[in-house]
Design an enzyme around this catalytic site. Structure first.
Site: not given
Ligand SMILES: *Cc1c(COP(=O)(O)O)cnc(C)c1O
Length: 373
Positions: A183-185
């Site tokens: 889910n991280k950028n």
């Protein structure tokens, strides 16, 4: 007509990445190798040449930073109650004592006044978290650390691409830990990296990530510290190499989406609905998440269910750590950190990912308003 489900987060993986992963899989070398080295070099270049080592999560990075700093039983480490539980778990993992400092209700980050008040002779380190990518006051953080001779392990899991006074988070300071979880950028599916201060710390990081092993020559294998198994694979690293090509565009896109959120909510939203928007920061934050705090009259579970019924995915980041059973069993209880407790109860994460379009934001905002009415 109902529209397609809008998740709160979704990774963007392009065809080039899929092809690059295929190439690694066919190459005969799929674990840590040339792609890991190239990824570490790219991250180091991105962070002003500081030394970066990769790992298989953004959790073990923090545990290893604490080990490198020699922190263990008898030592206190101050952190925030509003984070992913990993942030506090790593303190327990090394045998040290977690000490929480309440959060600032506006930024939802650790309150640095409360950090100062929590310092004792046993305090050895601070783990600040940059929730949703918004940094704390970095000048103040490092002046507190210097004054009290404390190490800092920045839980910058959500903050790759965020800045402070024009400098990238991780390009200055003490240890900085980033996560590449899905889910991280920027993602590697799972993974993380740690920014260290010098070659000695880098060597220790390498030992801790692979069973404490050092090698010299063909038969010179020695083990002198207790390490684990935390290395990143070349399969993951090549995803990261491809993802990093887009980091500036991703950050810009997220800032644009955040601006759209503020415009769609409109000036009177907080007054009218009793909900709280995030800090409108378009300079430092990478907008990893767009989070609002619901009014007390609206139970979060009801809100999430009603949003789901309108095909909008809502996340929940995070429940207050000190109220989780593992921590209650260690003496933490309701009432100790009232700001965190309220935020932990009422915070929700609205959809935010780089493939979203402005219409998705408008849909989410319309749904929030209709549910809160
Ligand atoms: C994602 C995250 C972590 C943990 O990272 P993993 O790579 O999932 O181990 C830790 N802290 C925060 C604030 C995070 O968002």
């Amino acid at each position: 007509m109902s529209q397609a489900f809008l998740p709160f987060s979704r990774p963007t993986i392009d065809e080039e990445t899929i092809a690059a992963v295929g190439e690694v899989l066919r190459s005969g070398w799929i674990t840590s190798g040339p792609k890991v080295q190239a990824f570490e070099k790219l991250l180091s270049d991105y962070l002003s040449g500081r030394i970066v080592r990769t790992f298989n999560s953004g959790t073990c990075t923090m545990e290893i930073a604490l080990r490198i700093a020699g922190i263990g039983p008898g030592d206190e480490v101050i952190t925030t109650p509003i984070s992913w539980v990993a942030t506090a778990n790593v303190i327990l993992e090394v045998g040290a004592t977690p000490v929480f400092a309440d959060i600032d209700p506006v930024t939802r980050n650790i309150d640095l006044d409360k950090v100062e008040a929590a310092i004792t002779p046993a305090t050895r380190a601070i783990i600040p978290v940059y929730l949703s990518g918004l940094p704390v006051d970095m000048d103040r953080l490092y002046s507190i650390a210097a004054k009290h001779n404390l190490r800092v392990v920045e839980d910058a899991a959500q903050a790759l691409g965020s800045t402070w006074k024009g400098k990238r988070i991780g390009s200055f300071g003490d240890f900085a830990s980033f996560s590449f979880q899905a889910n991280k950028n920027i993602t590697t599916a799972e993974g993380g990296c740690l920014v260290v201060n010098n070659a000695d710390e880098a060597r220790l990081a390498e030992k801790y990530r692979l069973q404490g092993v050092t090698r010299s020559g063909f038969d010179g294998l020695e083990v002198d510290v207790l390490g684990g198994k935390f290395n990143m694979t070349d399969v993951a690293a090549v995803i990261g190499l491809c993802q990093m090509q887009h980091i500036d565009a991703v950050t810009e896109k997220r800032r644009a989406l955040a601006k759209r959120y503020f415009a769609a909510f409109g000036k009177g939203f907080e007054q009218e609905f009793g909900a709280q928007l995030p800090v409108a920061d378009f300079e430092n934050s990478n907008w990893h998440m767009f989070q609002i705090v619901l009014p007390d009259r609206m139970p979060r579970a009801v809100f999430m269910e009603k949003m789901q019924a309108q095909n909008i995915g809502i996340g929940y980041h995070y429940p207050a750590i000190h109220l989780l059973k593992l921590y209650r069993e260690r003496g933490f209880k309701e009432g100790m950190y009232p700001v965190a407790e309220r935020v932990g109860r009422q915070i929700v994460t609205l959809p935010m990912f780089s493939a979203m379009v402005e219409n998705d934001v408008d849909r989410a905002v319309d749904a929030v308003k209709s549910v809160l009415k």
